[in-house]
Design a protein around this motif. Structure first.
Motif, PDB file in Angstrom:
ATOM      1  N   HIS A  40       0.833  -1.201   0.000  1.00  0.00           N
ATOM      2  CA  HIS A  40       0.000   0.000   0.000  1.00  0.00           C
ATOM      3  C   HIS A  40       0.869   1.252   0.000  1.00  0.00           C
ATOM      4  O   HIS A  40       1.979   1.259   0.512  1.00  0.00           O
ATOM      5  N   HIS A  41       0.316   2.319  -0.559  1.00  0.00           N
ATOM      6  CA  HIS A  41       1.060   3.569  -0.669  1.00  0.00           C
ATOM      7  C   HIS A  41       1.025   4.310   0.660  1.00  0.00           C
ATOM      8  O   HIS A  41       0.050   4.249   1.404  1.00  0.00           O
ATOM      9  N   GLY A  42       2.114   5.028   0.976  1.00  0.00           N
ATOM     10  CA  GLY A  42       2.189   5.810   2.195  1.00  0.00           C
ATOM     11  C   GLY A  42       2.853   7.145   1.949  1.00  0.00           C
ATOM     12  O   GLY A  42       3.539   7.345   0.940  1.00  0.00           O
ATOM     13  N   VAL A  43       2.649   8.067   2.882  1.00  0.00           N
ATOM     14  CA  VAL A  43       3.230   9.404   2.795  1.00  0.00           C
ATOM     15  C   VAL A  43       3.878   9.738   4.130  1.00  0.00           C
ATOM     16  O   VAL A  43       3.285   9.510   5.194  1.00  0.00           O
ATOM     17  N   SER A  44       5.103  10.233   4.092  1.00  0.00           N
ATOM     18  CA  SER A  44       5.720  10.755   5.307  1.00  0.00           C
ATOM     19  C   SER A  44       6.047  12.224   5.091  1.00  0.00           C
ATOM     20  O   SER A  44       6.462  12.618   3.991  1.00  0.00           O
ATOM     21  N   LEU A  45       5.849  13.019   6.149  1.00  0.00           N
ATOM     22  CA  LEU A  45       6.122  14.439   6.062  1.00  0.00           C
ATOM     23  C   LEU A  45       6.862  14.862   7.319  1.00  0.00           C
ATOM     24  O   LEU A  45       6.408  14.587   8.439  1.00  0.00           O
ATOM     25  N   THR A  46       7.993  15.521   7.145  1.00  0.00           N
ATOM     26  CA  THR A  46       8.848  15.910   8.262  1.00  0.00           C
ATOM     27  C   THR A  46       8.940  17.424   8.353  1.00  0.00           C
ATOM     28  O   THR A  46       9.233  18.098   7.349  1.00  0.00           O
ATOM     29  N   PHE A  47       8.663  17.946   9.551  1.00  0.00           N
ATOM     30  CA  PHE A  47       8.829  19.378   9.791  1.00  0.00           C
ATOM     31  C   PHE A  47      10.270  19.655  10.191  1.00  0.00           C
ATOM     32  O   PHE A  47      10.821  18.979  11.068  1.00  0.00           O
ATOM     33  N   VAL A  48      10.861  20.658   9.555  1.00  0.00           N
ATOM     34  CA  VAL A  48      12.266  20.980   9.804  1.00  0.00           C
ATOM     35  C   VAL A  48      12.384  22.475  10.072  1.00  0.00           C
ATOM     36  O   VAL A  48      11.937  23.292   9.259  1.00  0.00           O
ATOM     37  N   THR A  49      12.963  22.831  11.225  1.00  0.00           N
ATOM     38  CA  THR A  49      13.235  24.232  11.483  1.00  0.00           C
ATOM     39  C   THR A  49      14.511  24.617  10.740  1.00  0.00           C
ATOM     40  O   THR A  49      15.311  23.750  10.371  1.00  0.00           O
ATOM     41  N   PRO A  50      14.729  25.903  10.509  1.00  0.00           N
ATOM     42  CA  PRO A  50      15.894  26.311   9.712  1.00  0.00           C
ATOM     43  C   PRO A  50      17.230  25.774  10.226  1.00  0.00           C
ATOM     44  O   PRO A  50      18.101  25.421   9.428  1.00  0.00           O
ATOM     45  N   ASN A  51      17.405  25.675  11.551  1.00  0.00           N
ATOM     46  CA  ASN A  51      18.694  25.221  12.082  1.00  0.00           C
ATOM     47  C   ASN A  51      18.800  23.693  12.125  1.00  0.00           C
ATOM     48  O   ASN A  51      19.799  23.162  12.598  1.00  0.00           O
ATOM     49  N   GLU A  52      17.758  22.979  11.639  1.00  0.00           N
ATOM     50  CA  GLU A  52      17.779  21.516  11.659  1.00  0.00           C
ATOM     51  C   GLU A  52      18.032  20.910  10.275  1.00  0.00           C
ATOM     52  O   GLU A  52      17.940  19.703  10.112  1.00  0.00           O
ATOM     53  N   MET A  53      18.353  21.743   9.297  1.00  0.00           N
ATOM     54  CA  MET A  53      18.519  21.228   7.935  1.00  0.00           C
ATOM     55  C   MET A  53      19.654  20.207   7.842  1.00  0.00           C
ATOM     56  O   MET A  53      19.590  19.276   7.033  1.00  0.00           O
ATOM     57  N   ASP A  54      20.688  20.354   8.682  1.00  0.00           N
ATOM     58  CA  ASP A  54      21.781  19.372   8.654  1.00  0.00           C
ATOM     59  C   ASP A  54      21.280  17.983   9.050  1.00  0.00           C
ATOM     60  O   ASP A  54      21.772  16.972   8.547  1.00  0.00           O
ATOM     61  N   TYR A  55      20.309  17.933   9.976  1.00  0.00           N
ATOM     62  CA  TYR A  55      19.731  16.641  10.373  1.00  0.00           C
ATOM     63  C   TYR A  55      18.961  16.028   9.205  1.00  0.00           C
ATOM     64  O   TYR A  55      18.986  14.816   9.001  1.00  0.00           O
ATOM     65  N   LEU A  56      18.280  16.869   8.452  1.00  0.00           N
ATOM     66  CA  LEU A  56      17.559  16.386   7.269  1.00  0.00           C
ATOM     67  C   LEU A  56      18.543  15.773   6.271  1.00  0.00           C
ATOM     68  O   LEU A  56      18.293  14.704   5.710  1.00  0.00           O
ATOM     69  N   HIS A  57      19.674  16.449   6.055  1.00  0.00           N
ATOM     70  CA  HIS A  57      20.659  15.940   5.103  1.00  0.00           C
ATOM     71  C   HIS A  57      21.265  14.618   5.574  1.00  0.00           C
ATOM     72  O   HIS A  57      21.575  13.744   4.760  1.00  0.00           O
TER      73      HIS A  57
END
Length: 502
Positions: A335-352
């Protein structure tokens, strides 16, 4: 591969068929013969791949009903996972009349001691409570044949390494050891070297850990903006079943109460709730009577819930491995799924760092406006009204409906119905979410090649992901409310010694 080809007895094959299983999953197909052969095994597999049966079936095959001692021990990081494991082993071992007992913190230990006197062959437990029983001499692990460390990476994250080592030291050196983990950090490998004998490795391929069936997005927003944006996204995307992950217990409480205040059918779980409360909330969520589950990472760990369409990471995890666990709650069974992550400006390194681990570039998503959210609510309400009208039972209301049409305009009636089935604008129901201490900035590495062309790019279109029926509550209906707890931790440092089961 069929289960009948794996060397299992007829009584277990009968239980497998009764449970609705037909073919073994990859982790089961590879692990079961190894465990039956007596090998130590390290299995890399996330929840939902069938690993409980992968170790449970051969354990059940090997138990001796004439031996009153505990013959197999499964250590689980959380109460929920321990209970689920016990229930599944009991169901699979019913024809063999296997006795499976579970022990966990937050429950009456005297009742557990009484149950242990029934001499279970298999014991499932959380580390802290198992050590309590060892200290009280209410469990004897001296005749353990098989030891299972389930969700080993999470137990390390929770600070249970000391407890695990103490428990292992109570078991015979001749035991068979099985270790299962969704990720394989160096600490896990060290456990394998220290406590296992020439273990064989079963590894689920990386793309199965971050499935292509999950579309991964992020929204860049400041902490105080996230709640309003999230509710608008819920209105636009109209998910069927949603899990929202918060970093702390306080965050979970505030999010679940805030969602409830705005008319969403939501509740939260974390380690400060009683086990009875958590069980009731999970039962409602699994039955589809609760639309949104808000949870800490630990409280939701190991929960095998089908039908989750969306995962919202309200707080980005500090550990990229935790992200893998979170999004593994959706996109299951084809089944299809969607994930969405909220990132504050100083957390972009964690996203990377997450992108580097998953080898998937998350796509930015533009937050919807209030007008777009309102249109999403209207579309959902119209869809629900269409379904209501299609029900044959509406005919019994025809006379009352006719009287209403004689005294009210049809347009006014339809507008009143739509008004009742949509929620107030976010500005009309203010919700305060306490800001959390921001994650520390990551130290940039000299050589980071993760932003190269090796990424797999997902679908680049910014879809609304409609197609799910809203089952949330309207303004006029009372929604499920969560108890108030105000003792959440600041920050996300759960790598502590003697961690508590959350």
């Amino acid at each position: 591969m069929k289960f009948g080809e794996l060397g299992l007895s007829n009584s277990l094959l009968k239980a497998i068929k009764r449970s609705g299983y037909e073919e073994a999953t990859p982790i089961q197909e590879q692990t079961i013969p190894m465990v039956l052969n007596g090998d130590d095994v390290i299995g890399q597999a996330q929840t939902g791949t069938g690993k409980t049966a992968a170790f449970g079936l051969p354990i059940l095959e090997h138990i001796d009903p004439q031996n009153p001692a505990i013959q197999a021990l499964i250590i689980s990081p959380t109460r929920e996972l321990a209970i689920q494991t016990q229930e599944e082993l009991y169901r699979l071992g019913k024809d063999k009349r296997a006795k499976v007992q579970v022990v966990y913190g937050g429950a009456d230990i005297r009742r557990q001691i009484k149950s242990l006197k029934h001499q279970p062959e298999i014991l499932v437990g959380t580390p802290g409570r198992l050590r309590d029983h060892i200290r009280r001499h209410t469990v004897d692990l001296s005749q353990i044949n098989t030891l299972v460390l389930d969700e080993a990476d999470e137990m390390l994250n929770m600070g249970f390494l000391e407890d695990i080592e103490a428990i292992i030291n109570e078991t015979p050196a001749t035991r068979q050891t099985l270790l299962f983990s969704a990720t394989m950090p160096p600490e896990i490998k060290r456990i394998g070297m220290q406590f296992m004998k020439e273990p064989k490795t079963v590894r689920i391929q990386a793309q199965e850990l971050t499935t292509d069936l999950v579309d991964q997005y992020y929204v860049r927003a400041r902490d105080y903006e996230k709640f309003d944006i999230m509710t608008r996204l819920i209105d636009v995307q109209d998910p069927d079943l949603t899990i929202v992950f918060g970093r702390t217990k306080r965050r979970v409480d505030e999010l679940s109460k805030g969602l409830t205040a705005r008319g969403y059918n939501a509740a939260g779980i974390h380690g400060d709730l009683t086990q009875d409360r958590r069980t009731k909330i999970m039962k409602r969520f699994k039955e589809g009577k609760l639309d949104i589950l808000v949870a800490t990472d630990v409280a939701a760990r190991g929960l095998d819930i089908s039908g989750v369409t969306h995962v919202y990471n309200y707080d980005i995890p500090s550990d990229p491995d935790s992200y893998v666990h979170r999004i593994g709650r959706t996109g299951r069974a084809g089944h299809h799924g969607v994930s969405l992550t909220f990132v504050t400006p100083n957390e972009m390194d964690y996203l990377h760092e997450i992108e580097k681990l998953t080898k998937v570039r998350m796509l930015p998503l533009k937050p919807p406006t209030e007008e777009e959210a309102f249109k999403g609510q209207l579309a959902s309400a119209v869809s629900e009204i269409d379904e209501l009208i299609a029900q044959p039972s509406t005919q019994r209301y025809a006379d009352a409906a006719q009287k209403l049409l004689e005294t009210h305009d049809a347009l006014d009636l339809a507008a009143a119905l739509l008004n009742d089935m949509t929620k107030e604008a976010a500005s009309q129901v203010p919700v305060k979410i306490t800001p959390e201490r921001p994650l520390p900035r990551r130290k940039r590495r000299q050589s980071s090649g993760y932003r190269g062309s090796s990424y797999r790019h997902g679908n680049s279109s910014h879809r609304s992901y409609r197609g799910g029926k809203r089952t949330g509550q309207s303004k006029s209906r009372r929604s499920y409310r969560e108890d108030s707890h105000g003792n959440g931790r600041r920050g996300f440092n759960i790598r502590r010694r003697g961690g508590q089961e959350q």
